[in-house]
Design a protein around this motif. Structure first.
Motif, short mmCIF file in Angstrom:
data_model
loop_
_atom_site.label_atom_id
_atom_site.label_comp_id
_atom_site.label_asym_id
_atom_site.label_seq_id
_atom_site.Cartn_x
_atom_site.Cartn_y
_atom_site.Cartn_z
N SER A 179 1.15 4.94 8.92
CA SER A 179 1.02 3.42 8.67
C SER A 179 0.66 3.22 7.60
CB SER A 179 0.14 2.73 9.85
OG SER A 179 0.94 3.20 11.02
N ASN A 180 -0.78 3.83 7.21
CA ASN A 180 -1.07 3.83 5.29
C ASN A 180 -0.51 4.01 4.22
OD1 ASN A 180 -3.11 3.72 3.76
ND2 ASN A 180 -4.58 5.10 4.36
N PRO A 181 -0.19 3.05 3.63
CA PRO A 181 0.61 2.76 2.68
C PRO A 181 0.68 3.65 1.38
CG PRO A 181 -1.02 0.97 2.53
CD PRO A 181 -1.17 1.16 3.50
N GLU A 182 0.05 4.45 1.04
CA GLU A 182 -1.24 4.88 0.63
C GLU A 182 -1.18 6.60 0.96
OE1 GLU A 182 -4.66 4.78 -0.95
OE2 GLU A 182 -3.52 3.00 -2.14
N GLY A 183 -0.78 6.57 2.01
CA GLY A 183 -0.56 7.65 2.70
C GLY A 183 0.46 8.68 2.35
N LEU A 184 -0.01 10.91 2.54
CA LEU A 184 0.93 11.52 1.42
C LEU A 184 1.07 12.48 2.02
CD1 LEU A 184 -0.11 10.76 -2.17
CD2 LEU A 184 1.62 9.87 -0.69
N PHE A 185 2.09 13.28 2.18
CA PHE A 185 1.86 14.34 4.37
C PHE A 185 2.87 16.11 2.78
CE2 PHE A 185 0.67 12.87 7.60
CZ PHE A 185 0.81 11.23 7.15
#
Length: 454
Positions: free
Chosen positions: A78-84
């Protein structure tokens, strides 16, 4: 920064996760370190305990350690800055293992708390006493990289992203020197790690943001870790009435220990909770605090305030100048002026970090602590719910538009959501930041709310 133990947290009081180091290769500046970390390979999946390689720190960087859990928001995608793939965690404590060129304020062996909000003391934000939102490396933090635009983590030949500049779900991590606070070496790491985010956020909301005055009446919506810390701050500030609002009556006894004087369960009333509070307080509370992250509750908290002078605080970032304030909070804890131990009600080993997340979502935690032992700050119920369908658009007046709170069923796992958490907004145009519509018109809050991780 190296530690013999790492500490992580999950908010709702807290779930603490402790871990003991298992390290290969020589330790010290210039050497790659192999250690265990909880890796999030993709959104919506459990964390995987992996052996990772941590590259030596570069200019103005140090090794650090710690673990935390307000990271469910990012883990579920849900985090728009989330990266994986990424190593999450931003609430930790550790010992410096080595420092690089340019680092002058720290040395190996120092006890420190990693910070997700830097304090450089150089940018206009860092110099301004009105804000704690330092911008020196903010953009780089959002990209999941170190200031030189590279990562220090690799696993199975793949680069892993950093998280909020800290990545404390690893036995070793590398952080910028403006993201670390040196604290009392006698401070127990498995406790003071909680001061890196959850406790300081709620406590600071009462003392620094609201500036609660003696004799005032306060209402706290959501009695998890953040809410309990708010209550503690209101009590220290001299509030006379501290009203806890929660649909879970099991939280009331604990909240009373922190200073709450009375409680309201919305389930016990047929009318909207804001109307109940207005009647209880002869016109509304002086201060209300929304500690859940639900737009419907935000509106209720606002409408529960006295219309003449009431303030409603939507809690986001910790309200402290990080580098200079966190050590003072640790000192207050060491002098028994600040509760910290009472926020922990579970301790788990690091390899059970996913169970800590499960406890968090189930509401069975203040903080879960795991031995890196991973400390999990308890979520302040962390009940993420879509807003009511009848929520008025921003263009419509919200004056006394009372709405019922979502029922308990809304807190249960929903189809299509692996952890029972759904985005607040279905409208595509509101995917980023729309959930903060109540305060988006206030420019001074934009950056803070944009960085708010639930």
């Amino acid at each position: 920064m190296l530690t013999k133990h790492k500490y992580t947290t999950n908010h709702r009081r807290k779930i603490q996760i402790n871990r003991t180091q298992r390290v290969e290769h020589s330790r010290g500046a210039g050497h790659v370190i192999k250690c265990q970390a909880a890796v999030a390979w993709e959104a919506g999946k459990h964390l995987s305990i992996e052996e990772v390689e941590v590259a030596p720190p570069k200019v103005h960087e140090i090794f650090a350690t710690g673990v935390c859990q307000t990271d469910a928001y990012t883990l579920r995608g849900s985090n728009p800055e989330g990266l994986f793939p990424v190593i999450l965690g931003h609430e930790g404590a550790g010992t410096i293992e080595s420092v690089s060129e340019g680092v002058t304020k720290f040395k190996p062996g120092d006890t420190v708390i990693p910070l997700y909000v830097p304090q450089c003391g150089e940018c206009k934000f860092g110099k301004n006493p009105k804000t704690n939102i330092c911008q020196k490396i903010r953009i780089i933090q959002g990209r999941g990289l170190m200031p030189d635009n590279t990562s220090r983590f690799t696993c199975k030949g793949k680069q892993l992203f950093h998280f909020m500049g800290t990545s404390t779900f690893s036995e070793y991590t590398v952080v910028s020197d403006i993201l670390v606070a040196k604290v009392d070496e006698k401070a127990p790491l498995d406790k003071v790690c909680l001061l890196g985010c959850g406790i300081s956020t709620g406590y600071g909301a009462a003392l620094n943001t609201a500036k609660v005055e003696p004799g005032s009446t306060c209402a706290i919506f959501g009695l998890g870790a953040i809410g309990l810390a708010v209550i503690m701050g209101c009590k220290v500030a001299g509030a006379t009435r501290i009203i806890g609002v929660d649909i879970n009556p099991d939280t009331f006894d604990v909240a009373k220990e922190f200073g709450a004087t009375e409680f309201v369960n919305p389930k016990d009333h047929s009318k909207p909770i804001q109307e109940v509070l207005v009647e209880m307080t002869d016109g509304g509370v002086d201060y209300s605090f929304e500690c859940i992250g639900d737009v419907g509750i935000m509106r209720a908290a606002l409408e529960a305030c006295n219309k003449g002078w009431g303030k409603s605080i939507l809690i986001g970032l910790a309200c402290w100048k990080s580098v200079e304030s966190v050590p003072k909070l640790v000192t207050d804890y060491m002098n028994k002026k600040l509760k910290v131990d009472e926020f922990v009600n579970h301790t788990l080993p690091f390899d059970q970090i996913n169970e800590g997340f499960d406890l968090l979502h189930a509401g069975k935690r203040r903080r879960v602590r795991e031995p890196l032992q991973a400390l999990t700050p308890q979520p302040a119920r962390r009940a993420f719910m879509p807003p009511p369908d009848h929520l008025a658009p921003l263009s419509q007046p919200a004056h006394r538009a009372f709405m019922p709170l979502p029922d308990r069923q809304a807190l249960m796992p929903q189809p299509g959501s692996p952890d029972g958490i759904e985005p607040m907004w279905k409208d595509e145009r509101n995917k980023r930041g729309g959930r903060w519509l109540i305060t988006l018109s206030k420019q001074e809050r934009r950056a803070e709310l944009d960085h708010f991780c639930l």
